[in-house]
Write a protein that holds these residues in place. Sequence first.
Motif, PDB file in Angstrom:
ATOM      1  N   ALA A 176      15.071   0.113  -2.687  1.00  0.00           N
ATOM      2  CA  ALA A 176      14.312  -1.269  -2.806  1.00  0.00           C
ATOM      3  C   ALA A 176      12.851  -0.971  -3.552  1.00  0.00           C
ATOM      4  O   ALA A 176      12.452  -0.093  -3.315  1.00  0.00           O
ATOM      5  CB  ALA A 176      14.392  -2.058  -1.733  1.00  0.00           C
ATOM      6  N   THR A 177      12.292  -2.067  -3.932  1.00  0.00           N
ATOM      7  CA  THR A 177      10.819  -2.188  -4.718  1.00  0.00           C
ATOM      8  C   THR A 177      10.494  -3.325  -3.967  1.00  0.00           C
ATOM      9  O   THR A 177      10.961  -4.524  -4.241  1.00  0.00           O
ATOM     10  CB  THR A 177      10.955  -1.899  -5.894  1.00  0.00           C
ATOM     11  N   LEU A 178       9.301  -3.256  -3.322  1.00  0.00           N
ATOM     12  CA  LEU A 178       8.581  -4.486  -2.832  1.00  0.00           C
ATOM     13  C   LEU A 178       7.311  -4.427  -3.636  1.00  0.00           C
ATOM     14  O   LEU A 178       6.680  -3.590  -4.016  1.00  0.00           O
ATOM     15  CB  LEU A 178       7.977  -3.963  -1.222  1.00  0.00           C
ATOM     16  N   LYS A 179       6.700  -5.714  -3.882  1.00  0.00           N
ATOM     17  CA  LYS A 179       5.581  -5.824  -4.688  1.00  0.00           C
ATOM     18  C   LYS A 179       4.730  -6.911  -4.013  1.00  0.00           C
ATOM     19  O   LYS A 179       5.115  -7.621  -3.230  1.00  0.00           O
ATOM     20  CB  LYS A 179       5.989  -6.836  -6.002  1.00  0.00           C
ATOM     21  N   ALA A 180       3.320  -6.750  -4.439  1.00  0.00           N
ATOM     22  CA  ALA A 180       2.294  -7.421  -3.696  1.00  0.00           C
ATOM     23  C   ALA A 180       1.114  -7.244  -4.548  1.00  0.00           C
ATOM     24  O   ALA A 180       0.836  -6.568  -5.294  1.00  0.00           O
ATOM     25  CB  ALA A 180       1.823  -6.680  -2.276  1.00  0.00           C
ATOM     26  N   ARG A 181       0.274  -8.344  -4.334  1.00  0.00           N
ATOM     27  CA  ARG A 181      -1.158  -8.433  -4.969  1.00  0.00           C
ATOM     28  C   ARG A 181      -1.993  -7.507  -4.360  1.00  0.00           C
ATOM     29  O   ARG A 181      -2.850  -7.118  -5.247  1.00  0.00           O
ATOM     30  CB  ARG A 181      -1.758  -9.921  -4.787  1.00  0.00           C
ATOM     31  N   SER A 182      -1.990  -7.125  -3.181  1.00  0.00           N
ATOM     32  CA  SER A 182      -2.785  -6.137  -2.350  1.00  0.00           C
ATOM     33  C   SER A 182      -1.786  -5.173  -1.383  1.00  0.00           C
ATOM     34  O   SER A 182      -0.796  -5.969  -0.848  1.00  0.00           O
ATOM     35  CB  SER A 182      -3.872  -6.822  -1.740  1.00  0.00           C
ATOM     36  N   VAL A 183      -2.227  -3.919  -1.132  1.00  0.00           N
ATOM     37  CA  VAL A 183      -1.414  -3.408  -0.248  1.00  0.00           C
ATOM     38  C   VAL A 183      -2.311  -2.652   0.569  1.00  0.00           C
ATOM     39  O   VAL A 183      -3.510  -2.210   0.219  1.00  0.00           O
ATOM     40  CB  VAL A 183      -0.772  -2.272  -1.140  1.00  0.00           C
ATOM     41  N   ILE A 184      -2.199  -2.629   1.924  1.00  0.00           N
ATOM     42  CA  ILE A 184      -2.791  -1.646   2.772  1.00  0.00           C
ATOM     43  C   ILE A 184      -1.985  -0.510   3.467  1.00  0.00           C
ATOM     44  O   ILE A 184      -0.866  -0.920   4.032  1.00  0.00           O
ATOM     45  CB  ILE A 184      -3.529  -2.900   3.943  1.00  0.00           C
TER      46      ILE A 184
ATOM     47  N   ALA B 256      -1.104  -1.314  -9.913  1.00  0.00           N
ATOM     48  CA  ALA B 256      -0.887  -2.400 -10.954  1.00  0.00           C
ATOM     49  C   ALA B 256      -1.164  -2.019 -12.333  1.00  0.00           C
ATOM     50  O   ALA B 256      -2.008  -1.105 -12.529  1.00  0.00           O
ATOM     51  CB  ALA B 256      -1.777  -3.458 -10.564  1.00  0.00           C
ATOM     52  N   SER B 257      -0.485  -2.426 -13.348  1.00  0.00           N
ATOM     53  CA  SER B 257      -0.735  -2.168 -14.847  1.00  0.00           C
ATOM     54  C   SER B 257      -1.791  -2.579 -15.228  1.00  0.00           C
ATOM     55  O   SER B 257      -2.298  -2.006 -16.388  1.00  0.00           O
ATOM     56  CB  SER B 257       0.766  -2.575 -15.300  1.00  0.00           C
ATOM     57  N   GLU B 258      -2.421  -3.759 -14.575  1.00  0.00           N
ATOM     58  CA  GLU B 258      -3.686  -4.278 -15.365  1.00  0.00           C
ATOM     59  C   GLU B 258      -4.307  -5.084 -13.998  1.00  0.00           C
ATOM     60  O   GLU B 258      -3.638  -4.982 -13.189  1.00  0.00           O
ATOM     61  CB  GLU B 258      -3.293  -5.407 -16.256  1.00  0.00           C
ATOM     62  N   PRO B 259      -5.755  -5.163 -14.153  1.00  0.00           N
ATOM     63  CA  PRO B 259      -6.584  -5.688 -13.137  1.00  0.00           C
ATOM     64  C   PRO B 259      -5.960  -6.922 -12.503  1.00  0.00           C
ATOM     65  O   PRO B 259      -5.659  -7.739 -13.448  1.00  0.00           O
ATOM     66  CB  PRO B 259      -7.791  -5.847 -13.758  1.00  0.00           C
ATOM     67  N   GLY B 260      -5.828  -7.014 -11.143  1.00  0.00           N
ATOM     68  CA  GLY B 260      -5.163  -8.190 -10.617  1.00  0.00           C
ATOM     69  C   GLY B 260      -3.939  -8.347 -10.650  1.00  0.00           C
ATOM     70  O   GLY B 260      -3.438  -9.162 -10.080  1.00  0.00           O
TER      71      GLY B 260
ATOM     72  N   TYR C  99     -10.918  -9.343  -1.887  1.00  0.00           N
ATOM     73  CA  TYR C  99     -10.436  -8.772  -3.152  1.00  0.00           C
ATOM     74  C   TYR C  99      -9.397  -9.878  -3.593  1.00  0.00           C
ATOM     75  O   TYR C  99      -9.682 -10.481  -4.830  1.00  0.00           O
ATOM     76  CB  TYR C  99      -9.579  -7.586  -2.893  1.00  0.00           C
ATOM     77  N   LEU C 100      -8.599 -10.330  -3.011  1.00  0.00           N
ATOM     78  CA  LEU C 100      -7.679 -11.646  -3.541  1.00  0.00           C
ATOM     79  C   LEU C 100      -8.319 -12.816  -3.915  1.00  0.00           C
ATOM     80  O   LEU C 100      -8.092 -13.564  -4.780  1.00  0.00           O
ATOM     81  CB  LEU C 100      -6.618 -11.872  -2.336  1.00  0.00           C
ATOM     82  N   ILE C 101      -9.502 -13.131  -3.231  1.00  0.00           N
ATOM     83  CA  ILE C 101     -10.231 -14.368  -3.445  1.00  0.00           C
ATOM     84  C   ILE C 101     -10.911 -14.330  -4.817  1.00  0.00           C
ATOM     85  O   ILE C 101     -11.332 -15.273  -5.236  1.00  0.00           O
ATOM     86  CB  ILE C 101     -10.908 -15.137  -2.290  1.00  0.00           C
ATOM     87  N   ARG C 102     -11.214 -13.110  -5.283  1.00  0.00           N
ATOM     88  CA  ARG C 102     -11.863 -12.844  -6.428  1.00  0.00           C
ATOM     89  C   ARG C 102     -11.003 -12.706  -7.722  1.00  0.00           C
ATOM     90  O   ARG C 102     -11.528 -12.222  -8.581  1.00  0.00           O
ATOM     91  CB  ARG C 102     -12.701 -11.870  -6.180  1.00  0.00           C
ATOM     92  N   GLN C 103      -9.565 -12.789  -7.421  1.00  0.00           N
ATOM     93  CA  GLN C 103      -8.838 -12.541  -8.599  1.00  0.00           C
ATOM     94  C   GLN C 103      -8.201 -13.816  -9.043  1.00  0.00           C
ATOM     95  O   GLN C 103      -8.262 -15.027  -8.541  1.00  0.00           O
ATOM     96  CB  GLN C 103      -7.305 -12.088  -8.041  1.00  0.00           C
TER      97      GLN C 103
END
Length: 528
Positions: free
Chosen positions: A310-318, A295-299, A513-517
């Motif tokens: 293709a490019t896939l996007k996500a708020r978090s990756v495992i 990510a280019s910036e926090p969150g 992590y997500l619930i704190r964003q």
Amino acid sequence: MLDANLKNQLQAYLGNLRQPIRLIASLDDGASSAELRELLQEIAGLSDKVSYDESGSDSRKPSFVIAREGESTGVRFAAIPMGHEFTSLVLALLWTGGHPPKVEAETLETIAALDGDFHFEVYMSLSCHNCPDVVQALSLMAIRNPRIHTTVIDGALFQAEVEARQVMAVPMVFLNGQVFGSGRMSVEEIVAKLDVNSDEREAAKLNAKDAFDVLVVGGGPAGAAAAVYAARKGIRVGVAAERFGGQVNDTLAIENYISVLETNGPKFAADLEAQVRHYGVDIMNLQRAEKLIPASEPGGLVQVQMSNGATLKARSVILSTGARWRNVNVPGEAEYKNKGVAYCPHCDGPLFKGKRVAVIGGGNSGVEAAIDLAGVVQHVTLIEFADALKADAVLVSKLKSLPNVTIHVNAQTTEITGAGGTVNGLSYKDRVSGEIRHVELEGVFVQIGLVPNTEWLKGTLELSRFGEIVVDAKGHTNVDGVFAAGDCTTVPYKQIVIAAGDGAKASLSAFDYLIRQPVVAAGEAVAA
């Protein structure tokens, strides 16, 4: 041929036939032909929609065709399809008789639309647990498209043919007389290789997807557990995987997964996928990740670029990309892969019946492979780099009791040699005397562990000197919003149960992590 229980089960399956089918045999006076005749007559006796005759004239004997009534072409088995292939036989009977396959409608439409004449020959062995997927895929394709012809050949039954075509690993697929591929392949993978526009269409579909809350890269036990735990939180989850189940698909027997007394790799992988689909996870199969963009910036959104563009996007990756068989990396290994160099003793062992082989590796996998092969081949030479075998004592004791096994420790493999396109020997260095020695043989089975599938991550996040993703106790990597689990990480003891636990842990960490964003705008991803 069939016991009473199997007959009852098969009779119940044949009740699903919607139209009559024929079993057309090509036989000679041999014992194998007599065995096949008995099997086919038993099958025909179980349903009034199945007829049997011996009007076939194929050059491969014994063999038989499963055809629709009034036709004489269809899927051909140059085999007595028992063992792992009995399910393939049952499915071919049902599909030819009009019973619908459990395959996506889009895949079936693509098969029917393939333009060209395709003559497939797939070599298999009845003990190969990787072969049925390929056999069933090519059988289905022949049934759904009249311009596709498939012949399934038991390598052990047609040994001279196998040697003439230098088939030394199964499954091995020929298309119009040329090698098409080897190893496990799904119907989707085969269709994608034939459909020249598939990558472009698939990339467009992936690019159109909204950002995920959690994107799991890899579909083995770790990835499956991560997806299930994330989906149960009610958030938007996707899994991008080359093949769901990963390395588990290549495992013969699983007897140490808690609460599952015994199963096999392909079934376990199918069960993993079924549970993930149950929770509505967006599964994107046949997808190879090539680049991770933090990510280019926090969150912000993490991006994963795929090999099809293709490019896939996500708020978090495992990341749960698993591992693969480790190569010896000596001259001759790559050159003779599938031409005497093999990695699956259960699959390819029968092709070396009565021949001399070597096993490289003295851990549990290597010693188990040597014990297994000793019952099939003429002689086994086990090569171990260390000064003692590392396998469990009970396995070592069993190995040493076998009369057709030679063990060399303190032995460093230096070269796999060959002639005429196939393996003819192995050279190794005696690490005590320094002497180079050569063993004449026809096959080499490599069993020296695994290497993590993380090359595509170099320079993006922290890797260990072994290429493993460095994670903390909660599965965090050193990149914000990126977590990792399973055999691709620094977590010790590469076991299925450990990978699954790691996947669950990484998923819970990702949710934490997500619930704190900050809550994102509607349409970008589902708010946590």
